[in-house]
Design a protein around this motif. Sequence first.
Motif, mmCIF file in Angstrom:
data_model
loop_
_atom_site.group_PDB
_atom_site.id
_atom_site.type_symbol
_atom_site.label_atom_id
_atom_site.label_comp_id
_atom_site.label_asym_id
_atom_site.label_seq_id
_atom_site.Cartn_x
_atom_site.Cartn_y
_atom_site.Cartn_z
ATOM 1 N N GLU A 1 28.837 -9.510 -2.102
ATOM 2 C CA GLU A 1 27.388 -9.598 -1.906
ATOM 3 C C GLU A 1 27.110 -10.505 -0.706
ATOM 4 N N ASP B 1 13.966 -9.014 6.176
ATOM 5 C CA ASP B 1 15.085 -8.171 5.748
ATOM 6 C C ASP B 1 15.900 -7.686 6.948
ATOM 7 N N SER C 1 27.275 -5.505 -0.623
ATOM 8 C CA SER C 1 25.873 -5.279 -0.998
ATOM 9 C C SER C 1 24.949 -6.148 -0.154
ATOM 10 N N ASN D 1 20.852 -7.448 0.085
ATOM 11 C CA ASN D 1 19.587 -7.587 -0.644
ATOM 12 C C ASN D 1 18.434 -7.073 0.206
ATOM 13 N N GLU E 1 20.873 -3.877 -2.862
ATOM 14 C CA GLU E 1 20.379 -4.592 -4.042
ATOM 15 C C GLU E 1 18.877 -4.766 -3.883
ATOM 16 N N VAL F 1 15.436 -6.156 -4.604
ATOM 17 C CA VAL F 1 14.778 -7.312 -5.215
ATOM 18 C C VAL F 1 13.287 -7.142 -5.033
ATOM 19 N N ASP G 1 18.347 -5.610 -8.802
ATOM 20 C CA ASP G 1 18.648 -7.029 -8.955
ATOM 21 C C ASP G 1 17.733 -7.669 -10.002
#
Lengths: 135, 287
Positions: free
Chosen positions: B36, B67, B88, B90, B123, B125, B153
Amino acid sequence: MGATTGEHLYGPMKLLLIDDENELLEAMARFFLHRGYSVECAAESEEAIAMIRHHRFDVVIVDLELNSIEGLNGFAVLKALRQSCPTARAIVYSGHFSEAITEATVHHGGAKFVAKPASLSQLLASVEELCPIPC
Amino acid sequence: MPNTLLSKILAPGAISTVFQPIFSVNETSSTAIILECLSRGPASTNAAHAGVLFEYAQLKAVEPLIDRACITAALNTLVAIEGSRRFSLNVFAATLVRDSGFVPWVAEQMNRLQLNPSNLIFELVEHGEAWDTNIFLSALRDIRSLGCQIALDDVGLAHSNFKRILECDPEFLKLDRCIVQDCGHDLRRQALLKWLAFLAKDLGSSLIAEGVESCEELNVLRSHDIGLFQGFLFSKPVSAAEISILLKKIAMPKLPLPAAELELTCRQGGLTIEGTSQNVERMARQI
């Protein structure tokens, strides 16, 4: 004034200073650091709210007239403080003192109002009044 | 751009990436199968704390910008790690809705760095409000058409709820630490785990337990047929240089888990084993 004023039973008292005037913010930070406080600073309301949601503070000093495009201001910070860190004490200062602001400050959980411009000694006295040094 | 926290976060090279492996554990072995990528804001700012960084992004409604910056940093760091691994990233669900060019942009970055999209797990979120479901679902289809997988997540927390599970049909459900923490002692948490394990099985998703910190928690989680774990029991988040060393160390011995006296802790970026049995000491010497 001794260099350990900011101590309490559990170590240095934690202050969050919030003002969009960087020079003033830095001066405040130096002043309180020198007096033994643990100091964090935020120049935007969003930054301050994010800090409040992820850290614990004893006292938050916030300028009510923070600049923010989205319209968040010092009141939004007070609201976040009440939700996320209800034991923290707040000192709000503003150049636009009025009864309405005072009422709003109390409504938002503000513990003490200080008119702007305030001297650093005035702010220190307010902090000490809110969080007296244990004997 | 004025000298705001946002401008400092978005400055080139300001965001750094650390890695925390997700382990597959069975009776005889533990293997780091997914890395991750975790982002950290500029060290000299309040955003160095990941929670503050992402809370700030949401309050400023700049999730897509943050992001993209985090993913750029992560991918550029990831290519330096030896070997082809699943990893992974986020992503705010809000980014998929607000940034229509996001998925093609990720594909372009992966292609530029010659990374295999089938190794990538998004992932998701989100702790925000409702959004345009059609745009969201369309973005999920685009992600899957690249060959990437989806993990939801913080399951059990805020908006990672049933509706989101139905919308995302995720390959992985990451159980929030609020369920995992102290599950070794807490019968209510164990009841939740039992039920979530059934749910995941029926949905065809794999459960990943986040925040695993003790062997007791690990034992209980394994007793509910959960096979994927992440947490300080295995490894804290470490730098790219440290993760390369850590992965090499883990690859050599196959650790027999669980053992009652075995405590795995990751210190100083390396895996160390503490325990009393000769077996554990022998393994520690091997590592």
